[in-house]
Scaffold this active site. Structure first.
Site, short mmCIF file in Angstrom:
data_model
loop_
_atom_site.label_atom_id
_atom_site.label_comp_id
_atom_site.label_asym_id
_atom_site.label_seq_id
_atom_site.Cartn_x
_atom_site.Cartn_y
_atom_site.Cartn_z
N GLN A 345 0.84 -1.21 0.00
CA GLN A 345 0.00 0.00 0.00
C GLN A 345 0.87 1.26 0.00
O GLN A 345 0.60 2.20 -0.74
CB GLN A 345 -0.92 -0.04 1.25
N GLU A 372 3.83 -25.81 8.86
CA GLU A 372 4.17 -26.19 10.24
C GLU A 372 3.03 -25.86 11.21
O GLU A 372 3.23 -25.41 12.33
CB GLU A 372 5.51 -25.58 10.66
C1 LIG Z 1 5.07 -24.40 0.48
C2 LIG Z 1 4.76 -25.48 1.47
C3 LIG Z 1 5.79 -26.14 2.11
C4 LIG Z 1 5.51 -27.18 3.00
N1 LIG Z 1 6.55 -27.89 3.55
C5 LIG Z 1 6.26 -29.03 4.25
C6 LIG Z 1 7.31 -29.92 4.66
O1 LIG Z 1 8.50 -29.65 4.43
N2 LIG Z 1 6.98 -31.07 5.29
C7 LIG Z 1 5.69 -31.41 5.56
O2 LIG Z 1 5.45 -32.47 6.14
N3 LIG Z 1 4.67 -30.57 5.21
C8 LIG Z 1 4.93 -29.42 4.55
N4 LIG Z 1 3.89 -28.58 4.14
C9 LIG Z 1 2.54 -28.94 4.46
C10 LIG Z 1 1.87 -27.99 5.47
O3 LIG Z 1 2.41 -28.19 6.74
C11 LIG Z 1 0.37 -28.23 5.40
O4 LIG Z 1 -0.07 -27.68 4.17
C12 LIG Z 1 -0.39 -27.58 6.54
O5 LIG Z 1 -0.09 -28.24 7.74
C13 LIG Z 1 -1.90 -27.60 6.33
O6 LIG Z 1 -2.35 -28.84 5.90
P1 LIG Z 1 -3.32 -28.93 4.61
O7 LIG Z 1 -2.64 -28.17 3.52
O8 LIG Z 1 -3.64 -30.35 4.35
O9 LIG Z 1 -4.60 -28.12 5.01
P2 LIG Z 1 -5.86 -28.70 5.82
O10 LIG Z 1 -5.42 -29.41 7.04
O11 LIG Z 1 -6.76 -29.40 4.87
O12 LIG Z 1 -6.56 -27.34 6.28
C14 LIG Z 1 -7.44 -26.58 5.45
C15 LIG Z 1 -8.04 -25.48 6.29
O13 LIG Z 1 -8.83 -26.06 7.35
C16 LIG Z 1 -8.38 -25.59 8.60
N5 LIG Z 1 -8.54 -26.63 9.60
C17 LIG Z 1 -8.13 -27.92 9.53
N6 LIG Z 1 -8.42 -28.57 10.65
C18 LIG Z 1 -9.03 -27.67 11.46
C19 LIG Z 1 -9.58 -27.73 12.79
N7 LIG Z 1 -9.57 -28.85 13.50
N8 LIG Z 1 -10.14 -26.61 13.30
C20 LIG Z 1 -10.14 -25.46 12.59
N9 LIG Z 1 -9.64 -25.33 11.34
C21 LIG Z 1 -9.09 -26.43 10.80
C22 LIG Z 1 -6.93 -25.19 8.38
O14 LIG Z 1 -6.47 -24.28 9.37
C23 LIG Z 1 -7.00 -24.60 6.98
O15 LIG Z 1 -7.44 -23.28 7.07
C24 LIG Z 1 4.17 -27.52 3.29
C25 LIG Z 1 3.14 -26.81 2.67
C26 LIG Z 1 3.41 -25.82 1.76
C27 LIG Z 1 2.26 -25.13 1.06
#
Ligand SMILES: Cc1cc2nc3c(=O)[nH]c(=O)nc-3n(C[C@H](O)[C@H](O)[C@H](O)COP(=O)(O)OP(=O)(O)OC[C@H]3O[C@@H](n4cnc5c(N)ncnc54)[C@H](O)[C@@H]3O)c2cc1C
Length: 388
Positions: A345, A372
């Site tokens: 902004q 994480e």
């Molecule tokens: C660029 C990048 C690098 C990464 N690096 C690593 C890595 O090195 N190693 C590794 O293991 N993982 C890695 N990840 C994975 C990352 O840790 C996950 O994407 C993250 O933990 C969320 O999981 P998900 O994407 O399956 O989302 P989901 O768990 O499906 O969540 C979707 C939405 O629902 C919400 N939600 C889920 N459960 C609940 C609940 N009980 N109450 C309220 N809200 C909830 C979440 O907060 C989110 O807003 C990486 C991800 C990215 C994008």
């Protein structure tokens, strides 16, 4: 290594050694990372050369004890390193964070003497980059839902399954992998393994196109009858979920530091730009609207940094720090996003172009609220600890 972040008074200050490390890394990042960070992001190129230089300075083995070739530094020093690196390149920041806190640390904490002797010197010297493979297509926030299996056959575990979103996936040589060894035991049936990328059955899957942190390659990992020696079980069978959660507690200090670095960079850029950009006959920094944004940005960054140091201090002193690490990550990542929005902004239309660093910082900031543990998960950890 003794830690004296907080002396006897209430003055919160880094000690001399921590200040020296902060200065050294700041100068390194300014000289070696800043000139090429935009190009690495643009090309989606892994920062191999930077990592090699960082390894020479001991930054890939910051927390690894001296006896294994590491720098043996405390968590506050580690946090300052991740902040300073992320200030110039958030991609290199997360690679550093994962390598140190999600890979080296669990081996330091749960590894056998043989495992420590074998893997820590390699990680400390940066001969191999580390990755942490927990997430699966259907197990993100709910890691307990993972379906990758590990079956003991003779002197080997045979691992089958897919991991996704793995930072440094295509580049890593040493990977901490989580898999189910006992399906009927729920989260107590998950185990942890130290996997080498040259082990039979290990494959890198798709590499993701991302919004930001483009220089940190993020990929799937595919295990098809992956053969892992029995001696590479980390901790005991069934301890995997505990290992994952305790490792992620420390990892969150790293990601919070990354968020502080991104936010600080956005503030630096905004101060500089607002003093130069003239509108209505004077620098925009003379307008109260801009001054208030700058003041809010700086205040939130300072608060985030102290939350990070507080969590790191508790970790170094052997105190419980899950709640503090979650608070630091929650607040610092929200701050990074808020500060990055304000920075764009302040830059007006120019901030929306790739000519200015704030555009990259804006894209990089978002991930700190997701990996994480999402911000929602951090709130679950904080509330869970308060309502126990
Ligand atoms: C660029 C990048 C690098 C990464 N690096 C690593 C890595 O090195 N190693 C590794 O293991 N993982 C890695 N990840 C994975 C990352 O840790 C996950 O994407 C993250 O933990 C969320 O999981 P998900 O994407 O399956 O989302 P989901 O768990 O499906 O969540 C979707 C939405 O629902 C919400 N939600 C889920 N459960 C609940 C609940 N009980 N109450 C309220 N809200 C909830 C979440 O907060 C989110 O807003 C990486 C991800 C990215 C994008």
């Amino acid at each position: 290594m003794s830690v004296n972040f907080i002396p006897t008074s209430m003055k919160l200050e880094l000690n001399d050694q921590q200040k020296m490390i902060q200065k050294m890394v700041r100068e390194f990042a300014e000289k070696e990372i800043a000139p090429i960070a935009a190009e690495l992001d643009e090309k989606g190129e892994y920062p191999t050369k930077i990592l090699k230089k960082m390894a020479k300075l001991g930054l890939l083995g910051i927390i690894i004890p001296n006896e294994y070739g590491g720098a043996g530094l405390d968590t506050i020093s580690y946090a300052t390193v991740v902040e300073e690196i992320s200030r110039k390149c958030a991609s290199t920041g997360v690679i550093t964070s994962v390598h140190n806190s999600l890979v080296s640390w669990p081996i330091m904490k749960y590894g056998t003497d043989e495992q420590k002797k074998k893997y820590l010197p390699i990680l400390a010297k940066g001969e191999e980059i580390g990755a942490f493979a927990a997430t699966e297509p259907n197990a993100g926030s709910d890691l307990g839902a993972m379906t990758t299996t590990a079956e003991l056959k003779g002197d080997k575990y045979i691992i089958n399954g897919d991991k996704t979103f793995i930072t440094s996936g295509p580049e890593a040589g040493i990977i901490i992998v989580f898999a189910v060894t006992n399906k009927s035991a729920g989260t107590k049936g998950i185990s942890t393994f130290i996997v080498e990328s040259n082990m039979k059955g290990y494959k890198v899957g798709s590499i993701f196109e991302k919004l930001g942190i483009n220089a940190s390659k993020t990929s799937e990992l595919i295990f098809e009858n992956l053969e892992v020696p029995k001696s590479n079980l980390l901790g005991k069978e069934g301890e995997g979920f505990k290992i994952a959660l305790s490792t992620l507690d420390g990892g969150r200090i790293g990601i919070a530091s990354q968020a502080v670095g991104i936010a600080q960079a956005a503030l630096d850029e905004s101060i500089e730009y607002s003093k130069q950009r003239q509108q209505f006959g004077r620098p925009i920094s003379k307008f109260q609207a801009i001054q208030w944004m700058i003041a809010d940005m700086a205040t939130r960054i300072e608060a985030s940094r102290y939350l990070v140091y507080n969590a790191a201090y508790k970790k170094d002193n052997g105190e419980r720090f899950s709640k503090e690490a979650a608070m630091a990550k929650l607040f610092a990542s929200d701050t990074a996003m808020d500060v990055a929005i304000k920075a764009v902004q302040i830059h007006g239309g120019y901030g929306y172009t790739k000519e200015y660093t704030v555009e990259r910082l804006f894209r990089d900031a978002k991930i700190t609220e997701i990996y994480e543990g999402t911000s929602e998960v951090q709130k679950m950890v904080i509330a869970g600890s308060l309502l126990r």
